[in-house]
Structure formats: structure tokens, C-alpha cells
Design an enzyme around this catalytic site. Structure first.
Site, PDB file in Angstrom:
ATOM      1  N   GLY A  84      -8.976 -48.608  14.392  1.00 12.15           N
ATOM      2  CA  GLY A  84      -8.131 -47.420  14.352  1.00 12.15           C
ATOM      3  C   GLY A  84      -8.882 -46.115  14.458  1.00 12.15           C
ATOM      4  O   GLY A  84      -9.926 -46.047  15.090  1.00 12.15           O
ATOM      5  N   SER A  85      -8.311 -45.114  13.807  1.00 10.37           N
ATOM      6  CA  SER A  85      -8.711 -43.730  14.032  1.00 10.37           C
ATOM      7  C   SER A  85     -10.189 -43.460  13.789  1.00 10.37           C
ATOM      8  O   SER A  85     -10.801 -43.970  12.856  1.00 10.37           O
ATOM      9  CB  SER A  85      -7.896 -42.824  13.137  1.00 10.37           C
ATOM     10  OG  SER A  85      -8.433 -41.529  13.186  1.00 10.37           O
ATOM     11  N   SER A  86     -10.717 -42.574  14.634  1.00 10.54           N
ATOM     12  CA  SER A  86     -12.101 -42.146  14.565  1.00 10.54           C
ATOM     13  C   SER A  86     -12.420 -41.378  13.291  1.00 10.54           C
ATOM     14  O   SER A  86     -13.572 -41.260  12.904  1.00 10.54           O
ATOM     15  CB  SER A  86     -12.379 -41.253  15.766  1.00 10.54           C
ATOM     16  OG  SER A  86     -11.519 -40.132  15.732  1.00 10.54           O
ATOM     17  N   TYR A  98       0.869 -44.000  10.977  1.00 13.12           N
ATOM     18  CA  TYR A  98       0.289 -43.089   9.995  1.00 13.12           C
ATOM     19  C   TYR A  98       1.353 -42.459   9.089  1.00 13.12           C
ATOM     20  O   TYR A  98       1.089 -42.181   7.920  1.00 13.12           O
ATOM     21  CB  TYR A  98      -0.587 -42.040  10.681  1.00 13.12           C
ATOM     22  CG  TYR A  98      -1.847 -42.651  11.253  1.00 13.12           C
ATOM     23  CD1 TYR A  98      -2.839 -43.122  10.393  1.00 13.12           C
ATOM     24  CD2 TYR A  98      -2.041 -42.806  12.615  1.00 13.12           C
ATOM     25  CE1 TYR A  98      -3.994 -43.709  10.893  1.00 13.12           C
ATOM     26  CE2 TYR A  98      -3.191 -43.388  13.126  1.00 13.12           C
ATOM     27  CZ  TYR A  98      -4.165 -43.838  12.262  1.00 13.12           C
ATOM     28  OH  TYR A  98      -5.298 -44.417  12.763  1.00 13.12           O
TER      29      TYR A  98
END
Lengths: 130, 384
Positions: free
Chosen positions: A58-60, B361
Site C-alpha cells: 500500500g501507500s508510500s 482509507y
């Protein structure tokens, strides 16, 4: 063991997940508790564990989460992965959390609750003490 | 990884603490990607801007390094937590605003362009084919590798920062000619952007560093971005290659059943209290399309639209923002659906969105339920 990504020494109890971890948004920056209801470590804290998991995903920005949990003293003592992803590798590099990768066989050998010592400078870097 | 004499000296700390930190990060990145050396990059795009995501530790870190650190190449920036123009309309506490401003200042001091956008590939001119860049922000890295003929790792916030400060990145397989070992066969009929988002999310889960995708028809910009956003959220995969791939490639189908599984994981509500559009942020083309879809219609509940500041300014000149505001939209620049502090569970139970990345998210970080709908369903159901 396959590779040493971040050098160091640590001892602790294994907390193992067969699912990858998305550090951003699913690991609390202050407590190290996992908030993803679909994750097998849901509501568990990764604080002070030797965290064993397949890889980060997932996100950096997850790299900042790793740096934050270290700053908030809620980080694992070391991490052991099957695959090195950049979020975990660079987060651990900046936070000085020892990180190694292991083979599939070695990975399957680790069990929750085992006492383990990691010393990346030693001849046998990983030893299970139970 | 082999380092030059100069790089070795930086790693030892002979060029100061900042360079030592940057090279330590690059060495870990190089080990993780099996790279044999560092190569120059021309453009870095940084994540780690929103105070909501990097917190006090991140804010303090950036404030401390910005005293000495300066970027060596063109460097652009991901969204932050709010839009300066409208921040007073939202219940953000003073501490949040002050810390966010400190983060903004630290990046500007380091010489970073304050673009506050997760779609650098859409708002800046792309360099020539094959150029090495370093994009954190997962959707942007995947878009750069898959659609823009650029080359990047799926950088982390720190590897992209280290690349900005040194102008270098490890020469990983993704930076060379990478050939995927897995092909996903797209089998779902009549896909919309939500379908492509779910396909991306599925691909991220099953793929390694890159995947082939077969069975895709022509895709519009919204669908491409949805697929990149979905894939960046779920995995480590950094590139789509279109077609069947090598004959020996392992094959996996993405059919109704696989799509339903993703849908069940992310869709947790029947309806939302408000609507958000833009994760990744909307570009001008999507704003234009939305404006024409909303002609003569108005939203029956709040609808937040996220886009880069430069897109909002263009949209204002053309007259789109007037039209969208008339239809009841709140247009926000500099920030994004993904990890926004502007939506919280004290005020909102559930959000309707067409973004798979946003859904993941919103659910896990903001703690609100999510109702997934495509844009055409949103316009159909939520406006009159």
C-alpha cells in the site's frame, strides 16, 4: 535467511501475520495497534514484538508510520519479512529497526509466541530460544 | 549494491548527516530491489505531506532536516490536509493547522514545488520516454510506469525524499525492462471506473512487482486513474503491462466472483451521508465531464470534490466551478479524499464514493463506513 536490509540486534517474542500489512491507516501511530477489521492482527499491538509478516503493502507514506511508531516507542524490536518492500525497508532504515528477509520455508517455521534473538552481525543471525 | 567513492563517502557521513541519512535510505532501497548501482533521476514526487498521516514525529523530522537539506532535482509534492481557501469552514483545530503549515514550510525551504497533488502526471509536462523518475504516491508511480513511459520504483516517502536530496535512485528491475510473471484476464463485462478500481485492487493483491492485464477495452482517463489508485492501495505492484504477456505466464481470472469479493471487503454501507469524488484528485477533463453530467441537476446532499489547485484555477476560468457550486459541490484544492481530516466519524457515519483507494482509507483510517457507487450511479441516485 535471505538478506539483511537494516543491521542490528534484538530479542523478543514473535508476533506473526500471514497477511501483508499496510502501515498507513491501519497501524496506529501512537500505540502500534492494528485497526483493520479484515486483518488477522486486528486489535493486536505490534509494540515490542519481533514482527514476522510477508511484506508491507500500500501507500508510500507507511514509511512515516514506521518512523512514528519508533519515535512514540510503540514499534516492533525487529521485523522479519519474506519480501522486502520499499515502505518497510526505508521506514526501518530511518528508524533503525533491524530488518531481514527469509525464505518461504523459514517463514513457515516461525510461530506466534516463540522467543527469538536476531543479531545481523552473528554467524547465525536468527535463533529461536524455546 | 556497488557505490562510487563519492557515494561511499556520503554513506560514511563525510558529507554531513543529511547525505548520510539519504544514502542509508538508498542503500536499504537498493538491497530491497536487488539493484547493482545508483542511477540519476530527473524528477522526484514526494508523499508524506498531510499532517494527518505523518503526525508529530513526521512534522518534527521535516522541520529538523529542512535546516540543511536541499533538493537536487525537480521535486513536487502530494496533497496536504486541507485547502487554505476554505480551512475556516471546517472544524479543524488550531494545532492541526499550525503543524500542517510547518510541514508546508519545511518542504518549501528544501526547495520543493508546493503542488499538493497526487496526479503529477496530469498537471505537469511529462519528460521524454524512458526518463528515470522517483515517484512516491502509489497511484502516480503506477501511472508513470504503465501509461506515461517513465520509469520509477513504487517509491516510499523516504526513498523518494532520498532521491530528491541526492538526484539518484537504485537501478532496480522496474527501471530496466521488466517482464511480469503473472497475467490477469479481465472477464467482467461493461466495466465502469469502479470495476477498474476493483480490478486494480485485485491485481495489487495477486501481483508481485508488475502484472500483465489482458482483455481490456479502451479506457478513459477516469478509469485508468481508478485502476492505478486501486492497485497502489492493496499491494507492492508498480506496473501494468497490457496484453497476454509471455506464453508461460501464470494466468488468473478477474470475473464477477473476484469482483464481488473486493466489493464485499470495501462496501460496508447501503447509503452515504455525503459524497466524495477525487482519490486520485480529479483532473480538468473529469471536472469538465462532471459539469456536463450535472447540467440542470443538483445534489441532494453534500458532495466534496478534490482537485489540484492548478486544475481548480483553470476550471474557474472556463466557468466549471460556478456550475459545480450551483449544483451543490464543495470544490477543494491542495487536499484529497484519501486520508482527509475533513471527514470524521463524529460527524459522518458513511460516505458514498466511486474511489476504491478512497474507500480503503476512509474505512480503515477515518473509521467511517463506505458506500461504493460509480459516478453515473451517483449522479442518477443523488441528484435531482
Amino acid at each position: 535467511m535471505k538478506k539483511i536490509l537494516v543491521k542490528g540486534k534484538a530479542q523478543g517474542i514473535i508476533l506473526k501475520s500471514d497477511m501483508p500489512i499496510n502501515f498507513l491507516g491501519t497501524v496506529d501511530k501512537k500505540t502500534g495497534i492494528i485497526s483493520d477489521k479484515n486483518h488477522e492482527l486486528f486489535e493486536k499491538s505490534i509494540k515490542d514484538s519481533i514482527l514476522v509478516f510477508p511484506s508491507g503493502v500500500g501507500s508510500s507514506v507507511g514509511a512515516y508510520t514506521i518512523y512514528s511508531i519508533k519515535s512514540n516507542e510503540a514499534s516492533p524490536r525487529a521485523m522479519i519479512c519474506q519480501k522486502a518492500d520499499l515502505t518497510v525497508a526505508t521506514g526501518c532504515a530511518l528508524a533503525n529497526i533491524p530488518l531481514v528477509t527469509v525464505t518461504e520455508d523459514e517463514f513457515s517455521y516461525f510461530k506466534n509466541g516463540q522467543k527469538i534473538s536476531l543479531d545481523t552481525g552473528a554467524k547465525n543471525p536468527i535463533s529461536i530460544n524455546d | 549494491m556497488e557505490l562510487t567513492r563519492e557515494e561511499e563517502s556520503a554513506l560514511k557521513g563525510e558529507q554531513g548527516e543529511i547525505m548520510q541519512m539519504a544514502y542509508r535510505i538508498l542503500v536499504a532501497t537498493g538491497e530491497a530491489t536487488d539493484a547493482e548501482k545508483l542511477v540519476p533521476i530527473e524528477w522526484a514526487h514526494l508523499s508524506g505531506v498531510n499532517y494527518n498521516t505523518i503526525g508529530d514525529a513526521g512534522e518534527e523530522f521535516l522541520s529538523s532536516i529542512s535546516k540543511d537539506a536541499r533538493v537536487k532535482v525537480k521535486t513536487t509534492l502530494n496533497p496536504m490536509g486541507f485547502d487554505f481557501d476554505s480551512v475556516s469552514n471546517y472544524n479543524l483545530d488550531e494545532n492541526f493547522i499550525a503543524k500542517q503549515l510547518s510541514i508546508k514550510n519545511s518542504y518549501e525551504t528544501m526547495g520543493v514545488t508546493p503542488s499538493f497533488s497526487c496526479i503529477p502526471y496530469e498537471i505537469f509536462d511529462n519528460p521524454k520516454e524512458g526518463t528515470q523518475v522517483a515517484f512516491a504516491e502509489s497511484n502516480a508511480a503506477i501511472h508513470a510506469n504503465s501509461y506515461d513511459n517513465l520509469k520509477t520504483n513504487k517509491e516510499s516517502a523516504f526513498s523518494a525524499l532520498a532521491s530528491a536530496l541526492t538526484g539518484k535512485s537504485p537501478y532496480s528491475s522496474l527501471r530496466k525492462e521488466d517482464s511480469p510473471n503473472l497475467t490477469i484476464r479481465m472477464k467482467v463485462d461493461n466495466p465502469n471506473e469502479l470495476t477498474y478500481g476493483m480490478l486494480g485492487f485485485f491485481a495489487g493483491k495477486v501481483g508481485d512487482t508488475s502484472v500483465n492485464i489482458s482483455g481490456l477495452g479502451p479506457m478513459d482517463n477516469r478509469q485508468c486513474k481508478a485502476m492505478c489508485g486501486g492497485m497502489g492501495t492493496s499491494g507492492t505492484c508498480a506496473k501494468f503491462q497490457f496484453g497476454d504477456g509471455e506464453p508461460g505466464c501464470e494466468k488468473v481470472d478477474f470475473d464477477e466472483k473476484e469482483m464481488q469479493n473486493v466489493h464485499d471487503e470495501l462496501n460496508t454501507a447501503e447509503k452515504g451521508d455525503l459524497i466524495t469524488l477525487g482519490s486520485p484528485q480529479l483532473g480538468l477533463e473529469e471536472i469538465s465531464d462532471l459539469t456536463s453530467k450535472l447540467k440542470g441537476r443538483s445534489f441532494k446532499k453534500r458532495c466534496m470534490i478534490f482537485c489540484p489547485r492548478s486544475v481548480k484555477e483553470q476550471a474557474r476560468k472556463i466557468g466549471y466551478t460556478n456550475e459545480l457550486e450551483r449544483a451543490g459541490c464543495e470544490i477543494l484544492s491542495d487536499c484529497c479524499t484519501c486520508l482527509t481530516p475533513l471527514i470524521n466519524k463524529e460527524e459522518v457515519d458513511a460516505v458514498t464514493t466511486n474511489s476504491i483507494k478512497g474507500a480503503f482509507y476512509l474505512k480503515n483510517s477515518n473509521g467511517v463506513d463506505v458506500n461504493l457507487k460509480s459516478l453515473s450511479e451517483i449522479v442518477e441516485d443523488e441528484t435531482s
